[in-house]
Write a protein that holds these residues in place. Structure first.
Motif, short mmCIF file in Angstrom:
data_model
loop_
_atom_site.label_atom_id
_atom_site.label_comp_id
_atom_site.label_asym_id
_atom_site.label_seq_id
_atom_site.Cartn_x
_atom_site.Cartn_y
_atom_site.Cartn_z
N ARG A 169 19.19 5.12 -17.83
CA ARG A 169 19.15 6.07 -16.66
C ARG A 169 18.80 5.18 -15.73
N GLY A 170 19.33 3.73 -15.51
CA GLY A 170 19.61 3.35 -14.33
C GLY A 170 17.92 2.40 -13.54
N VAL A 171 17.16 2.22 -15.16
CA VAL A 171 15.71 1.96 -14.16
C VAL A 171 15.86 0.78 -14.80
N ALA A 172 15.07 -0.90 -14.25
CA ALA A 172 15.57 -2.07 -15.26
C ALA A 172 13.50 -2.29 -15.68
N LEU A 173 12.91 -2.61 -16.51
CA LEU A 173 12.03 -2.37 -17.17
C LEU A 173 11.92 -3.78 -17.23
N ALA A 174 10.58 -4.73 -17.62
CA ALA A 174 9.79 -5.76 -18.49
C ALA A 174 9.16 -5.44 -19.56
N ASP B 78 14.25 4.54 -3.41
CA ASP B 78 14.74 4.02 -4.72
C ASP B 78 13.46 4.30 -5.65
N LEU B 79 11.89 3.81 -4.52
CA LEU B 79 11.70 3.66 -5.85
C LEU B 79 10.67 4.82 -6.71
N ARG B 80 10.77 5.94 -5.46
CA ARG B 80 10.26 7.50 -5.25
C ARG B 80 11.35 7.48 -6.78
N ASN C 84 1.26 -1.49 -0.15
CA ASN C 84 0.19 -0.10 -0.27
C ASN C 84 0.56 1.22 -0.16
N ALA C 85 2.17 1.18 1.24
CA ALA C 85 2.70 2.46 0.39
C ALA C 85 3.51 2.50 -0.52
N ARG C 86 3.53 1.41 -1.14
CA ARG C 86 4.55 1.82 -2.87
C ARG C 86 3.30 1.92 -3.55
N GLN C 87 2.05 1.36 -3.97
CA GLN C 87 1.06 1.53 -4.10
C GLN C 87 1.11 3.95 -3.99
N GLN C 88 0.99 3.72 -3.01
CA GLN C 88 0.67 5.62 -2.58
C GLN C 88 1.99 6.43 -3.33
N VAL C 89 3.02 5.84 -3.70
CA VAL C 89 4.29 6.72 -4.39
C VAL C 89 3.91 6.11 -6.21
N VAL C 90 3.38 5.17 -6.36
CA VAL C 90 2.93 5.32 -7.49
C VAL C 90 2.42 6.58 -7.70
N LYS C 91 1.27 6.27 -7.36
CA LYS C 91 -0.38 7.33 -7.50
C LYS C 91 0.46 8.79 -7.79
N GLU C 92 1.45 8.79 -6.69
CA GLU C 92 1.49 10.14 -6.51
C GLU C 92 3.42 10.84 -7.55
N VAL C 93 3.55 9.91 -8.24
CA VAL C 93 5.11 10.17 -8.77
C VAL C 93 4.23 10.00 -10.41
N LEU C 94 3.38 9.03 -10.77
CA LEU C 94 3.03 8.39 -12.23
C LEU C 94 1.40 9.31 -12.25
N GLY D 28 10.17 8.29 -10.59
CA GLY D 28 10.39 9.66 -11.79
C GLY D 28 11.07 9.49 -12.49
N THR D 29 11.87 8.85 -12.74
CA THR D 29 12.77 8.66 -14.13
C THR D 29 11.75 8.13 -15.15
N ILE D 30 11.28 6.84 -14.91
CA ILE D 30 10.12 7.09 -16.11
C ILE D 30 9.08 8.12 -16.64
N SER D 31 8.59 8.36 -15.40
CA SER D 31 7.59 9.89 -15.75
C SER D 31 8.23 11.03 -16.85
N SER D 32 9.52 11.11 -15.98
CA SER D 32 10.17 11.98 -17.47
C SER D 32 10.41 11.19 -18.20
N LEU D 33 10.90 9.97 -18.75
CA LEU D 33 10.85 9.44 -19.71
C LEU D 33 9.34 9.49 -21.03
N LEU D 34 7.83 9.44 -20.15
CA LEU D 34 6.98 9.68 -20.66
C LEU D 34 6.62 10.62 -21.38
N ARG D 35 7.49 11.72 -20.56
CA ARG D 35 7.60 12.49 -21.46
C ARG D 35 8.22 13.88 -22.43
N ALA D 36 9.10 13.25 -21.80
CA ALA D 36 10.08 13.92 -23.35
C ALA D 36 10.42 13.09 -24.72
#
Length: 460
Positions: free
Chosen positions: A406-411, A437-439, A362-372, A443-451
């Motif tokens: 940029r230091g983030v591994a995704l699937a 680390d998650l935040r 739940n704590a991590r999903q709250q970070v997801v909601k805020e950052v993304l 944040g890197t993912i969010s910036s890539l989405l906007r770039a």
């Protein structure tokens, strides 16, 4: 340079399988290298004096094996050099990479200390049969009894003799497929599903039919249509926080899928590795069709990665063949791991660790909601991952590669699709120990989405 071509004189029936095998062998031998364009369907059909449909079916097999990729109007290209075990993550991660590519529960010193305590207790109170017996019927009954009580909490009513304990859910899925489908059979699965399904079915000689899905998961009407047209033996479904799309299926949808399977006499394999994490979960499909549903759950995703244990609750008609095939392939689940799991089930450690895990998620999903905020994704407050849809102008592999740099591994999505093609999305795991680390990674993912998309980045 002469381009390798398949030979018509060595084709055997079924021709499309023989053709696919020839091309796969050429890829494996290095005669067809990554990036090479395969002949057009019509040209190859003319050269080999076979139908265009036969070529199409051969290319479809190769795509399911993860060997080729293609798009309408562009052609079909060699995707890999014989790697049929493509995974949606890179096995080893260097320091400095925040790994959001593989779904794991949140793990801290709590889990480590609990494991140390369990090992110390196991040493002091070791059941002799766990290390001295070769006979499953001397080792497993206690563990089966404990699992029945836990399965009842998950909504599954079963008997100890109908529970098969395996080393993780993947082993359980494999054993179940071998038992109720088998070589040459047709199974149905969601068009985007657990990445093990496609290569596993290829290895077992099982044909897979893709069923469309919406925000609840598998569409029951499409399942009915496919099962009515083809001899579907089994349907694979993951109704609770499906991997990778994080869908949660409603109760009415579960009931409808059970009805379709019952009316058309199709077996169901219900994969529920994330179900224990849900505080308010609907009844499992097994509750609506207990006579035909093979229910699989475990502790690896909900409690601890190293607790490689899963439970298959099978109807009485399927339990003996599943047990026999598991015996032949694995003999029995590792007794020492089963001892820890059963002890934790009996003293409520499992439940306590699941409740802790829910709060951590739940704590991590709250970070997801805020950052993304503003991004297009699907998840659940108790999900360990999310399915992020990329903007139309972003190339999936370029996005994954850019994030990696940029230091983030995704699937990426392609290992999860039954046709092996991109779905224009990525799976993002959120079970990172450190919230900061998650935040930062999000944040890197969010910036890539906007770039502005950069398509010149090479895959890494």
């Amino acid at each position: 340079m002469t381009i390798w071509r398949p030979r018509a004189d060595i084709l055997r029936r079924p021709v499309y399988v023989s053709l696919a095998d020839q091309i796969a062998s050429a890829i494996d031998d290095g005669k067809l290298v990554q990036g090479v364009k395969l002949p057009a369907h019509r040209d190859l059909a003319y050269d080999l004096k076979i139908s265009i449909q036969t070529v199409s079916k051969a290319y479809e097999i190769l795509a399911r094996r993860g060997l080729v990729t293609g798009e309408t109007g562009r052609g079909t290209y060699v995707k890999s050099n014989g790697d049929t075990t493509q995974m949606p993550y890179i096995a080893d991660r260097p320091l400095g990479i925040v790994d959001l590519s593989i779904v794991t529960p949140v793990c801290t010193n709590l889990q480590l200390e609990k494991t140390k305590e369990a090992l110390a207790d196991l040493s002091a109170n070791l059941n002799p049969s766990s290390v001295l017996s070769f006979r499953p019927n001397a080792v497993m009954p206690r563990h089966q009894e404990a699992s029945v009580r836990w399965l009842a909490e998950l909504g599954v009513d079963t008997a100890p003799e109908n529970v098969i304990i395996t080393n993780g859910a993947s082993a359980g899925i494999t054993t179940a497929l071998m038992s109720v489908a088998g070589s040459g059979a047709v199974v149905a699965a969601e068009e985007i599903c657990y990445h093990v399904i496609r290569p596993l079915c290829d290895y077992l000689g099982i044909r897979v039919r893709a069923i469309s899905a919406d925000k609840e998961g598998m569409v029951a009407d499409h399942l009915r249509d496919v099962c009515s047209r083809e001899q579907v033996r089994t349907v694979l479904v993951q109704p609770n926080i499906s991997n990778p799309t994080a869908c949660l299926m409603s109760g009415p949808r579960r009931q409808k899928i059970a009805e379709v399977a019952s009316q058309l006499d199709v077996a169901i394999i219900e994969i529920d590795v994330f179900g224990p994490l849900l505080r308010n979960r609907p009844l499992p499909i097994a509750a609506y069709a207990p006579e035909r549903t093979i229910y699989i759950t475990g502790l690896t995703k909900a409690v601890l990665p190293g607790l490689r244990i899963a439970y298959i609750a099978a109807p009485a008609q399927y339990a003996p063949p599943i047990a026999n095939r598991h015996l032949m392939a694995n003999w029995m689940a590792t007794p020492l791991v089963a001892e820890i799991a059963t002890t934790w089930l009996e003293d409520d450690t499992v439940q306590a660790m699941i409740e802790w895990q829910r709060d951590a998620i739940n704590a991590r999903q709250q970070v997801v909601k805020e950052v993304l905020d503003g991004a297009s994704y699907q998840t659940h407050p108790e999900a360990l991952h999310l399915w992020l849809t990329l903007p139309a102008d972003h190339d999936e592999l370029a996005f994954v590669s850019h994030a990696r740099l940029r230091g983030v591994a995704l699937a990426p999505s392609s290992p999860f699709t039954l046709n092996g093609h991109s779905a224009g999305a990525v799976r993002v795991a959120v079970g990172v120990q450190d919230l900061q680390d998650l935040r930062s990674a999000l944040g890197t993912i969010s910036s890539l989405l906007r770039a502005k998309p950069d398509r010149n980045i090479l895959p890494v």
